[in-house]
Motif scaffolding. Structure first.
Motif, short mmCIF file in Angstrom:
data_model
loop_
_atom_site.label_atom_id
_atom_site.label_comp_id
_atom_site.label_asym_id
_atom_site.label_seq_id
_atom_site.Cartn_x
_atom_site.Cartn_y
_atom_site.Cartn_z
N LYS A 1 -3.28 -10.53 10.12
CA LYS A 1 -4.88 -10.36 10.78
C LYS A 1 -5.26 -8.91 10.62
O LYS A 1 -6.62 -8.82 10.54
CB LYS A 1 -4.65 -10.67 12.25
CG LYS A 1 -4.32 -12.23 12.48
CD LYS A 1 -4.29 -12.39 13.97
CE LYS A 1 -4.01 -13.86 14.23
NZ LYS A 1 -4.28 -14.40 15.66
N VAL B 1 -8.97 -8.13 8.54
CA VAL B 1 -10.33 -7.27 9.05
C VAL B 1 -10.59 -6.29 8.09
O VAL B 1 -11.82 -6.18 7.49
CB VAL B 1 -9.79 -6.66 10.42
CG1 VAL B 1 -10.89 -5.57 10.74
CG2 VAL B 1 -9.60 -7.47 11.35
N VAL C 1 -14.57 -10.49 12.12
CA VAL C 1 -13.93 -9.15 12.41
C VAL C 1 -13.86 -8.98 13.85
O VAL C 1 -12.64 -8.65 14.35
CB VAL C 1 -14.57 -7.95 11.55
CG1 VAL C 1 -14.07 -6.78 12.09
CG2 VAL C 1 -14.34 -8.09 10.08
N ARG C 2 -15.02 -8.81 14.71
CA ARG C 2 -14.81 -8.59 15.94
C ARG C 2 -14.03 -9.62 16.81
O ARG C 2 -13.18 -9.27 17.59
CB ARG C 2 -16.34 -8.56 16.55
CG ARG C 2 -16.29 -8.13 18.10
CD ARG C 2 -17.69 -8.11 18.56
NE ARG C 2 -18.26 -6.64 18.30
CZ ARG C 2 -19.38 -6.19 18.53
NH1 ARG C 2 -20.42 -6.95 19.05
NH2 ARG C 2 -19.82 -4.86 18.19
N VAL D 1 -10.26 -8.28 16.46
CA VAL D 1 -10.09 -7.05 16.89
C VAL D 1 -10.18 -7.31 18.56
O VAL D 1 -9.21 -6.55 19.28
CB VAL D 1 -11.04 -6.13 16.45
CG1 VAL D 1 -11.06 -4.89 17.36
CG2 VAL D 1 -11.02 -5.73 15.13
N ALA E 1 -14.73 -3.23 18.02
CA ALA E 1 -15.46 -3.30 16.61
C ALA E 1 -17.07 -2.80 16.85
O ALA E 1 -17.45 -3.48 17.61
CB ALA E 1 -15.14 -4.64 15.80
#
Length: 334
Positions: free
Chosen positions: A229, A233, A301-302, A305, A312
């Protein structure tokens, strides 16, 4: 004969305890249901099961004989019981599916918590959007390569198209593996972040060569994360930097220790960003975005995270754009 009980009398005598036993069995059965059940007669509550007690905080003793509204404390549910039917309510962050039925003067209300079901539906919709976003670019590139190869051309030019097609095929293979990441259980471990940097650089070599760009990585840190993961990202952010930054400019990945966290910033020399917060929303693209795209990249991405408890964001730092995220750190290397 005195003392003798006839068959009808014996049957009646034996039948007396059967009803309370049957009621007790029905009550016990209702209390095992995960759904909240409320029964009424003539508009007054006759029975609530254990799940209903937990939902509304009213015991059977307190609920019996009261109007529906005094138990459920919502006019919406009172109206639903009057007319029958089904609806969904959002209560305290939970999604409740409520169903009411009528049988003469008797009525019932069944309330089921479908929060987890709705969450899974949302995940499925998100997965569909991810597939659309991630596969659109290489598929379009492969289509262009195949259309070009339909025509006669010099061998060296044809070979160049074949190389492009192979690069896009490799990218698709990597995407298939990456997309499986979100559906696998988290496999967090302690690792030097440089390990993930090296993996990202190997996978991005064709794009770096095509853009005439290089990657520069910051100081190494021990971090606690799922390696796959974390790679997903980094790849997403670095590919964005290559796409929106000027060709030939290096992309820098800077690392900074922030207490118990490590901050990672991917820097590019693209045009200044505006309204950076909106870039992380689903189906949102920057003003400089060209070509097709679903605007899901930074949203993904967020989401990843946030899954490990980090943050993020994007900001302008001097003359560069910085796309940043945090992940749990482990103090000291070695």
């Amino acid at each position: 004969m005195p003392g003798r009980v006839t068959r009808p009398e014996r049957d009646r005598a034996g039948a007396q305890p059967d009803r309370p036993a049957a009621d007790a069995t029905a009550d016990a059965w209702m209390d095992t249901l995960p759904q909240a059940v409320l029964l009424t007669e003539g508009g007054l509550v006759t029975r609530v099961n254990a799940a209903a007690t937990r939902l509304w905080g009213v015991t059977q003793e307190r609920a019996a004989g009261r109007p529906v509204l005094e138990v459920v404390r919502r006019h919406t549910l009172e109206t639903l019981m009057e007319r029958g039917g089904e609806l969904e309510l959002e209560v305290g962050g939970r999604t409740l599916r409520c169903t009411a039925t009528h049988h003469g003067v008797n009525a019932s209300l069944i309330v089921e918590d479908v929060t987890e079901h709705r969450r899974r539906e949302a995940e499925l919709r998100e997965a569909t959007a991810v597939l659309s976003h991630e596969f659109r670019t290489p598929v379009a590139a492969l289509r262009g390569v195949l259309e070009a190869l339909e025509y006669d051309m010099p061998a060296d030019l044809a070979q160049n198209f074949v190389r492009q097609g192979l690069q896009e095929t490799e990218r698709l293979a990597r995407l298939v593996e990456d997309l499986a990441v979100g559906f696998r259980p988290t496999r967090a471990r302690t690792l030097p972040i440089s390990e993930t940097f090296a993996r990202a650089e190997r996978l991005l070599t064709p794009e770096l060569t095509a853009r005439g760009s290089t990657l520069r990585f910051g100081q190494d840190h021990l971090v606690r994360a799922d390696p796959d993961k974390l790679l997903q990202v980094l790849l997403n952010l670095i590919e964005n930097a290559l796409k929106y930054g000027p060709a030939g400019q290096p992309v820098e990945v800077r690392t900074t220790e922030r207490g118990t966290w490590v901050e990672v910033a991917v820097l590019d020399h693209g045009a200044p960003l505006h309204d950076t917060e909106s870039l992380f929303r689903a189906h949102t693209r920057g003003q400089a975005a060209t070509g097709q795209g679903s605007g899901m990249g930074l949203y993904i991405v967020r989401s990843i995270v946030h899954g490990w408890g980090g943050q993020a964001w994007a900001e302008r730092q001097g003359d560069v754009n910085a796309f940043c995220f945090t992940l749990p750190g482990v103090s000291g290397l070695g």
